[in-house]
Design a protein around this motif. Structure first.
Motif, PDB file in Angstrom:
ATOM      1  N   GLU A  59       0.824  -1.210   0.000  1.00  0.00           N
ATOM      2  CA  GLU A  59       0.000   0.000   0.000  1.00  0.00           C
ATOM      3  C   GLU A  59       0.859   1.262   0.000  1.00  0.00           C
ATOM      4  N   ARG A 148      -8.162  -7.823  13.175  1.00  0.00           N
ATOM      5  CA  ARG A 148      -8.177  -6.469  12.624  1.00  0.00           C
ATOM      6  C   ARG A 148      -6.995  -5.673  13.162  1.00  0.00           C
ATOM      7  N   GLY A 171     -10.127   0.556  11.098  1.00  0.00           N
ATOM      8  CA  GLY A 171     -10.951   0.588   9.882  1.00  0.00           C
ATOM      9  C   GLY A 171     -10.233   1.244   8.720  1.00  0.00           C
ATOM     10  N   THR A 172     -10.022   2.546   8.804  1.00  0.00           N
ATOM     11  CA  THR A 172      -9.342   3.291   7.740  1.00  0.00           C
ATOM     12  C   THR A 172      -8.310   4.222   8.358  1.00  0.00           C
ATOM     13  N   ARG A 174      -6.174   7.519   7.534  1.00  0.00           N
ATOM     14  CA  ARG A 174      -5.965   8.662   6.644  1.00  0.00           C
ATOM     15  C   ARG A 174      -4.965   9.565   7.327  1.00  0.00           C
ATOM     16  N   THR A 182      -4.046   6.920   2.444  1.00  0.00           N
ATOM     17  CA  THR A 182      -5.326   6.356   2.845  1.00  0.00           C
ATOM     18  C   THR A 182      -5.207   4.844   2.712  1.00  0.00           C
ATOM     19  N   ILE A 183      -5.422   4.143   3.826  1.00  0.00           N
ATOM     20  CA  ILE A 183      -5.301   2.681   3.831  1.00  0.00           C
ATOM     21  C   ILE A 183      -6.542   2.072   4.473  1.00  0.00           C
ATOM     22  N   ASP A 184      -7.157   1.130   3.774  1.00  0.00           N
ATOM     23  CA  ASP A 184      -8.252   0.332   4.326  1.00  0.00           C
ATOM     24  C   ASP A 184      -7.612  -0.724   5.224  1.00  0.00           C
ATOM     25  N   ASP A 186      -8.873  -2.741   7.547  1.00  0.00           N
ATOM     26  CA  ASP A 186      -9.570  -4.028   7.617  1.00  0.00           C
ATOM     27  C   ASP A 186      -9.348  -4.853   6.347  1.00  0.00           C
ATOM     28  N   GLY A 187      -9.018  -4.190   5.251  1.00  0.00           N
ATOM     29  CA  GLY A 187      -8.762  -4.901   3.996  1.00  0.00           C
ATOM     30  C   GLY A 187      -7.348  -5.437   3.865  1.00  0.00           C
TER      31      GLY A 187
END
Length: 193
Positions: A59, A148, A171-172, A174, A182-184, A186-187
């Motif tokens: 990322e 998570r 979660g996110t 920023r 910006t990184i998700d 949880d993804g």
């Protein structure tokens, strides 16, 4: 008990120095130097740790502007007695195939993904050492329920050479520093991936 291999014996009474790491080909991967002592990653890594490190590096590499590079598994020569190996590092250093470490002046962000065996070092020792070396940003990533990740972000306060917390992200993530990110979260390690 078996005798220690010769390579594990410090070359001098004062212990090890940063440049000694380059002369220890027998040492296990992920060997660090903290206050003149060798620190080995002896426990096998959990899948969550490995995937989180790889996903964060990917990322950051994808989002970094020109002139910044994301790497993993590279030490930082903080001084002659300290050469830790963060999980991910973002630097201004140009690619050099013979490089074995970075220096603090080219490091913009250090990330440690906490493992049970590294928790104390990541939460206290490295936090202090990276700040004292002038590295502008430090993220500590912890695992919360269900795998998570939660990111504890810090920024260097130059006059005190100490980190000030800038946020805890779930979660996110920023952040405008060290660049727009910006990184998700949880993804990063979704189930079944």
């Amino acid at each position: 008990m078996t005798a220690l291999p010769d390579w594990m014996r410090p070359p001098r009474a004062e212990g090890w120095f940063a440049d000694d790491l380059d002369r220890l080909p027998e040492a296990p991967r992920h060997t660090e130097l903290i206050d003149g002592a060798l620190v080995f990653m002896m426990c096998p890594q959990h899948a969550w740790h490995s995937r989180t490190v790889s996903a964060l590096k990917h990322e950051l590499a994808a989002q970094a502007p020109a002139g910044l590079e994301a790497d993993q598994e590279m030490t930082i020569r903080l001084d002659e007695r300290n050469r830790p190996e963060p999980d991910v590092v973002v630097t201004t250093a140009a690619y050099d195939p013979g490089r074995t470490y970075f220096t603090p002046d080219v490091v913009r962000l250090v990330i440690e993904v906490v493992s049970p065996e590294s928790a104390h070092r990541d939460r206290t020792v490295k936090l202090r050492k990276y700040a004292e070396s002038g590295i502008p940003h430090y993220w500590r990533v912890e695992e919360e329920g269900g795998g998570r990740p939660v990111v504890h972000a810090y920024e260097l306060d130059q006059p005190t050479r100490a980190y000030a917390p800038t946020g805890i992200f779930r979660g996110t993530l920023r952040s405008p520093a060290p660049f727009d990110i910006t990184i998700d979260l949880d993804g990063l390690t979704p189930p079944g991936r």
